[in-house]
Motif scaffolding. Structure first.
Motif, short mmCIF file in Angstrom:
data_model
loop_
_atom_site.label_atom_id
_atom_site.label_comp_id
_atom_site.label_asym_id
_atom_site.label_seq_id
_atom_site.Cartn_x
_atom_site.Cartn_y
_atom_site.Cartn_z
N THR A 5 1.03 -1.16 -0.01
CA THR A 5 0.04 0.14 -0.06
C THR A 5 0.93 1.03 -0.14
OG1 THR A 5 -1.67 -1.04 1.24
CG2 THR A 5 -1.98 1.30 1.27
N ILE A 6 0.79 2.14 -0.87
CA ILE A 6 1.36 3.42 -1.21
C ILE A 6 0.68 4.53 -0.88
CG2 ILE A 6 3.00 4.65 -2.68
CD1 ILE A 6 3.59 1.62 -3.97
N GLU A 32 -4.98 -6.95 -8.58
CA GLU A 32 -5.44 -6.68 -7.53
C GLU A 32 -5.38 -5.04 -7.15
OE1 GLU A 32 -8.10 -8.61 -6.19
OE2 GLU A 32 -7.48 -9.88 -7.66
N VAL A 33 -5.69 -4.20 -8.04
CA VAL A 33 -5.08 -2.54 -7.68
C VAL A 33 -6.51 -1.95 -7.18
CG1 VAL A 33 -4.68 -0.39 -8.62
CG2 VAL A 33 -3.65 -2.66 -9.86
N THR A 34 -6.49 -1.46 -6.06
CA THR A 34 -7.27 -0.56 -5.38
C THR A 34 -6.92 0.78 -4.91
OG1 THR A 34 -6.82 -1.52 -3.20
CG2 THR A 34 -8.58 -2.73 -4.65
N VAL A 35 -7.81 1.76 -5.06
CA VAL A 35 -7.46 3.00 -4.65
C VAL A 35 -8.47 3.50 -3.46
CG1 VAL A 35 -7.33 5.51 -5.50
CG2 VAL A 35 -6.78 3.40 -6.89
N ASN A 36 -7.81 4.21 -2.50
CA ASN A 36 -8.76 4.70 -1.37
C ASN A 36 -8.58 6.13 -1.31
OD1 ASN A 36 -9.57 5.60 1.12
ND2 ASN A 36 -9.34 3.55 2.09
N ASN A 37 -9.47 7.05 -1.96
CA ASN A 37 -9.42 8.39 -2.11
C ASN A 37 -9.59 8.98 -0.67
OD1 ASN A 37 -10.35 7.34 -5.04
ND2 ASN A 37 -10.65 9.57 -5.29
N GLU A 41 -4.32 6.33 -0.79
CA GLU A 41 -3.55 5.19 -0.82
C GLU A 41 -3.85 4.30 -1.92
OE1 GLU A 41 -2.58 4.41 3.58
OE2 GLU A 41 -4.06 3.66 3.03
N VAL A 42 -2.90 3.95 -2.56
CA VAL A 42 -2.92 2.72 -3.70
C VAL A 42 -2.46 1.56 -3.15
CG1 VAL A 42 -2.33 2.11 -5.95
CG2 VAL A 42 -2.68 4.48 -5.52
N SER A 43 -3.16 0.22 -3.41
CA SER A 43 -2.71 -0.95 -2.89
C SER A 43 -2.65 -1.84 -4.28
CB SER A 43 -3.62 -1.52 -1.98
OG SER A 43 -3.77 -0.64 -0.77
N PHE A 44 -1.83 -2.96 -4.24
CA PHE A 44 -1.80 -3.81 -5.23
C PHE A 44 -0.93 -4.77 -5.10
CE2 PHE A 44 1.40 -0.49 -6.15
CZ PHE A 44 2.75 -1.00 -6.36
N ASN A 45 -0.95 -6.09 -5.59
CA ASN A 45 -0.34 -7.27 -5.61
C ASN A 45 0.88 -7.19 -6.62
OD1 ASN A 45 -2.04 -8.15 -3.68
ND2 ASN A 45 -3.21 -9.51 -4.77
#
Length: 90
Positions: A5-6, A32-37, A41-45
């Motif tokens: 998570t970045i 599995e890219v997800t973004v939390n506005n 944060e951006v999370s990915f595998n």
């Protein structure tokens, strides 16, 4: 496969998130890219550190540098373009 998570800069809306998910998902060995506005944060595998670094570079190229990286005016401008593209393609 590992997950990270970045925290990124210049994230403004769902259009931004849509562009980030679309563009990172095109990279080899990124999934599995997800973004939390709410938290910017951006999370990915990813498979290898090289893949992770490629994703970080892609984020920066799109105008979303990681927190702590220089956030120049051109990067901010790129994020507005990426945002607009994300809104149109949504």
């Amino acid at each position: 496969m590992e997950t990270t998570t970045i925290k990124i800069q210049n994230l403004k809306c769902h259009g931004c998130a849509n562009t980030i998910v679309t563009q990172l998902s095109k990279l080899n060995d990124i999934s599995e890219v997800t973004v939390n506005n709410d938290t910017d944060e951006v999370s990915f595998n990813y498979i290898s550190d090289t893949d992770k670094l490629s994703a970080i570079k892609k984020l920066s190229d799109l105008g979303y540098p990681i927190e702590g990286e220089a956030n120049s005016l051109p990067k901010k401008a790129k994020s507005f373009v990426s945002c607009a593209i994300g809104r149109v393609n949504n």
